[in-house]
Design a protein around this motif. Sequence first.
Motif, PDB file in Angstrom:
ATOM      1  N   CYS A   1       0.865  -1.178   0.000  1.00 23.05           N
ATOM      2  CA  CYS A   1       0.000   0.000   0.000  1.00 23.05           C
ATOM      3  C   CYS A   1       0.903   1.229   0.000  1.00 23.05           C
ATOM      4  O   CYS A   1       1.549   1.534   1.007  1.00 23.05           O
ATOM      5  CB  CYS A   1      -0.880  -0.050   1.247  1.00 23.05           C
ATOM      6  N   THR A   2       0.973   1.906  -1.138  1.00 25.45           N
ATOM      7  CA  THR A   2       1.923   3.012  -1.230  1.00 25.45           C
ATOM      8  C   THR A   2       1.355   4.209  -1.978  1.00 25.45           C
ATOM      9  O   THR A   2       0.574   4.070  -2.918  1.00 25.45           O
ATOM     10  CB  THR A   2       3.247   2.555  -1.886  1.00 25.45           C
ATOM     11  N   SER A   3       1.785   5.358  -1.541  1.00 22.60           N
ATOM     12  CA  SER A   3       1.493   6.591  -2.260  1.00 22.60           C
ATOM     13  C   SER A   3       2.655   6.857  -3.215  1.00 22.60           C
ATOM     14  O   SER A   3       3.600   6.074  -3.307  1.00 22.60           O
ATOM     15  CB  SER A   3       1.326   7.748  -1.269  1.00 22.60           C
ATOM     16  N   THR A   4       2.567   7.957  -3.921  1.00 18.64           N
ATOM     17  CA  THR A   4       3.635   8.419  -4.806  1.00 18.64           C
ATOM     18  C   THR A   4       4.075   9.773  -4.279  1.00 18.64           C
ATOM     19  O   THR A   4       3.252  10.571  -3.821  1.00 18.64           O
ATOM     20  CB  THR A   4       3.121   8.544  -6.254  1.00 18.64           C
ATOM     21  N   HIS A   5       5.366  10.030  -4.323  1.00 21.47           N
ATOM     22  CA  HIS A   5       5.907  11.264  -3.765  1.00 21.47           C
ATOM     23  C   HIS A   5       6.773  11.959  -4.809  1.00 21.47           C
ATOM     24  O   HIS A   5       7.379  11.309  -5.662  1.00 21.47           O
ATOM     25  CB  HIS A   5       6.732  10.925  -2.515  1.00 21.47           C
ATOM     26  N   GLY A   6       6.836  13.271  -4.716  1.00 20.94           N
ATOM     27  CA  GLY A   6       7.726  14.041  -5.580  1.00 20.94           C
ATOM     28  C   GLY A   6       7.428  13.824  -7.052  1.00 20.94           C
ATOM     29  O   GLY A   6       6.289  13.873  -7.488  1.00 20.94           O
ATOM     30  N   ALA A   7       8.462  13.532  -7.815  1.00 21.89           N
ATOM     31  CA  ALA A   7       8.337  13.364  -9.265  1.00 21.89           C
ATOM     32  C   ALA A   7       8.111  11.898  -9.613  1.00 21.89           C
ATOM     33  O   ALA A   7       8.824  11.315 -10.433  1.00 21.89           O
ATOM     34  CB  ALA A   7       9.592  13.897  -9.950  1.00 21.89           C
ATOM     35  N   GLY A   8       7.120  11.270  -8.952  1.00 18.95           N
ATOM     36  CA  GLY A   8       6.804   9.877  -9.238  1.00 18.95           C
ATOM     37  C   GLY A   8       7.603   8.886  -8.430  1.00 18.95           C
ATOM     38  O   GLY A   8       7.686   7.717  -8.796  1.00 18.95           O
ATOM     39  N   ASP A   9       8.180   9.340  -7.328  1.00 22.91           N
ATOM     40  CA  ASP A   9       9.040   8.492  -6.509  1.00 22.91           C
ATOM     41  C   ASP A   9       8.249   7.728  -5.451  1.00 22.91           C
ATOM     42  O   ASP A   9       7.139   8.107  -5.070  1.00 22.91           O
ATOM     43  CB  ASP A   9      10.093   9.346  -5.786  1.00 22.91           C
ATOM     44  N   LEU A  10       8.870   6.682  -4.947  1.00 26.60           N
ATOM     45  CA  LEU A  10       8.325   5.988  -3.788  1.00 26.60           C
ATOM     46  C   LEU A  10       8.577   6.833  -2.547  1.00 26.60           C
ATOM     47  O   LEU A  10       9.586   7.556  -2.473  1.00 26.60           O
ATOM     48  CB  LEU A  10       9.013   4.636  -3.606  1.00 26.60           C
ATOM     49  N   PRO A  11       7.719   6.754  -1.549  1.00 27.36           N
ATOM     50  CA  PRO A  11       7.985   7.448  -0.282  1.00 27.36           C
ATOM     51  C   PRO A  11       9.299   6.962   0.334  1.00 27.36           C
ATOM     52  O   PRO A  11       9.714   5.811   0.127  1.00 27.36           O
ATOM     53  CB  PRO A  11       6.789   7.053   0.592  1.00 27.36           C
ATOM     54  N   ASP A  12       9.929   7.836   1.092  1.00 24.80           N
ATOM     55  CA  ASP A  12      11.238   7.539   1.690  1.00 24.80           C
ATOM     56  C   ASP A  12      11.248   6.240   2.487  1.00 24.80           C
ATOM     57  O   ASP A  12      12.211   5.477   2.424  1.00 24.80           O
ATOM     58  CB  ASP A  12      11.686   8.684   2.613  1.00 24.80           C
TER      59      ASP A  12
ATOM     60  N   HIS B   1      -5.596   1.491  -8.128  1.00 22.78           N
ATOM     61  CA  HIS B   1      -5.035   2.840  -8.101  1.00 22.78           C
ATOM     62  C   HIS B   1      -6.149   3.784  -7.660  1.00 22.78           C
ATOM     63  O   HIS B   1      -7.142   3.937  -8.378  1.00 22.78           O
ATOM     64  CB  HIS B   1      -4.499   3.247  -9.474  1.00 22.78           C
ATOM     65  N   ILE B   2      -5.984   4.384  -6.497  1.00 22.47           N
ATOM     66  CA  ILE B   2      -7.000   5.269  -5.935  1.00 22.47           C
ATOM     67  C   ILE B   2      -6.618   6.715  -6.230  1.00 22.47           C
ATOM     68  O   ILE B   2      -5.530   7.161  -5.867  1.00 22.47           O
ATOM     69  CB  ILE B   2      -7.126   5.065  -4.412  1.00 22.47           C
ATOM     70  N   ASP B   3      -7.520   7.415  -6.870  1.00 20.83           N
ATOM     71  CA  ASP B   3      -7.315   8.829  -7.188  1.00 20.83           C
ATOM     72  C   ASP B   3      -7.920   9.656  -6.054  1.00 20.83           C
ATOM     73  O   ASP B   3      -9.139   9.695  -5.889  1.00 20.83           O
ATOM     74  CB  ASP B   3      -7.985   9.164  -8.517  1.00 20.83           C
TER      75      ASP B   3
ATOM     76  N   ILE C   1      -1.668  -4.998  -4.585  1.00 23.64           N
ATOM     77  CA  ILE C   1      -1.072  -3.656  -4.592  1.00 23.64           C
ATOM     78  C   ILE C   1      -2.185  -2.626  -4.568  1.00 23.64           C
ATOM     79  O   ILE C   1      -3.119  -2.683  -5.373  1.00 23.64           O
ATOM     80  CB  ILE C   1      -0.181  -3.431  -5.826  1.00 23.64           C
ATOM     81  N   VAL C   2      -2.058  -1.682  -3.637  1.00 22.85           N
ATOM     82  CA  VAL C   2      -2.970  -0.551  -3.558  1.00 22.85           C
ATOM     83  C   VAL C   2      -2.123   0.713  -3.671  1.00 22.85           C
ATOM     84  O   VAL C   2      -1.226   0.938  -2.862  1.00 22.85           O
ATOM     85  CB  VAL C   2      -3.759  -0.540  -2.228  1.00 22.85           C
ATOM     86  N   GLY C   3      -2.408   1.514  -4.697  1.00 25.70           N
ATOM     87  CA  GLY C   3      -1.664   2.748  -4.904  1.00 25.70           C
ATOM     88  C   GLY C   3      -2.545   3.956  -4.671  1.00 25.70           C
ATOM     89  O   GLY C   3      -3.734   3.946  -5.012  1.00 25.70           O
ATOM     90  N   LEU C   4      -1.975   4.978  -4.079  1.00 29.06           N
ATOM     91  CA  LEU C   4      -2.667   6.238  -3.866  1.00 29.06           C
ATOM     92  C   LEU C   4      -1.982   7.296  -4.709  1.00 29.06           C
ATOM     93  O   LEU C   4      -0.748   7.354  -4.754  1.00 29.06           O
ATOM     94  CB  LEU C   4      -2.620   6.663  -2.401  1.00 29.06           C
ATOM     95  N   GLY C   5      -2.780   8.120  -5.356  1.00 29.76           N
ATOM     96  CA  GLY C   5      -2.202   9.168  -6.178  1.00 29.76           C
ATOM     97  C   GLY C   5      -3.214  10.247  -6.499  1.00 29.76           C
ATOM     98  O   GLY C   5      -4.383  10.174  -6.122  1.00 29.76           O
ATOM     99  N   ASP C   6      -2.727  11.248  -7.190  1.00 31.62           N
ATOM    100  CA  ASP C   6      -3.524  12.405  -7.578  1.00 31.62           C
ATOM    101  C   ASP C   6      -3.429  12.519  -9.096  1.00 31.62           C
ATOM    102  O   ASP C   6      -2.348  12.745  -9.642  1.00 31.62           O
ATOM    103  CB  ASP C   6      -2.930  13.638  -6.891  1.00 31.62           C
ATOM    104  N   SER C   7      -4.558  12.318  -9.772  1.00 33.26           N
ATOM    105  CA  SER C   7      -4.547  12.269 -11.240  1.00 33.26           C
ATOM    106  C   SER C   7      -4.248  13.608 -11.902  1.00 33.26           C
ATOM    107  O   SER C   7      -4.094  13.667 -13.116  1.00 33.26           O
ATOM    108  CB  SER C   7      -5.879  11.717 -11.768  1.00 33.26           C
ATOM    109  N   SER C   8      -4.140  14.672 -11.119  1.00 33.31           N
ATOM    110  CA  SER C   8      -3.756  15.946 -11.723  1.00 33.31           C
ATOM    111  C   SER C   8      -2.248  15.982 -12.014  1.00 33.31           C
ATOM    112  O   SER C   8      -1.760  16.914 -12.654  1.00 33.31           O
ATOM    113  CB  SER C   8      -4.164  17.124 -10.830  1.00 33.31           C
ATOM    114  N   TYR C   9      -1.523  14.964 -11.554  1.00 32.41           N
ATOM    115  CA  TYR C   9      -0.091  14.835 -11.836  1.00 32.41           C
ATOM    116  C   TYR C   9       0.114  13.751 -12.887  1.00 32.41           C
ATOM    117  O   TYR C   9      -0.572  12.729 -12.869  1.00 32.41           O
ATOM    118  CB  TYR C   9       0.690  14.446 -10.568  1.00 32.41           C
TER     119      TYR C   9
END
Length: 144
Positions: free
Chosen positions: A54-65, A121-123, A86-94
């Motif tokens: 279960c992960t978000s996306t950070h910065g320029a498409g990176d994995l969280p630290d 993939h959760i927007d 796999i559960v992904g969190l993201g913002d579709s404006s990116y």
Amino acid sequence: MSTRYSIIVGSMLGAAEYVADALAEVIREHNGQAEIHLEPALDDIPKDSVWVVCTSTHGAGDLPDNIQPFATSLENTDLSDISAYIVGLGDSSYDTFCFGAETMEGLLRKGGATLLEKPLHIDVLHHPIPEDEAVNWFRSRIRS
């Protein structure tokens, strides 16, 4: 015997942690065992458990630290005994929407892991409470 799940979390701001907590509740409702890994390390995660990444996306498409060292440890590792969701969190404006989850999917597939479902993939633009969407998706897929 109940199924063991290892929930592997990649989070910067906490949303993926909320999703992990909600998924752990669903697992326990189905008499499964859930262990959440907020600082995941390959050696600490049982290979006989079902992995839920279960992960978000950070910065320029990176994995969280917090999940980057785990991701690095998956490179060139035999994962053929692993079954995973796999559960992904993201913002579709990116334009890097859910790249973190896609990175993890690529590493798991390269290692030979079995994905039990197409990744979710959760927007967060359309689902401001992502744990609700994750629970709805996972509830019908969980193995008791």
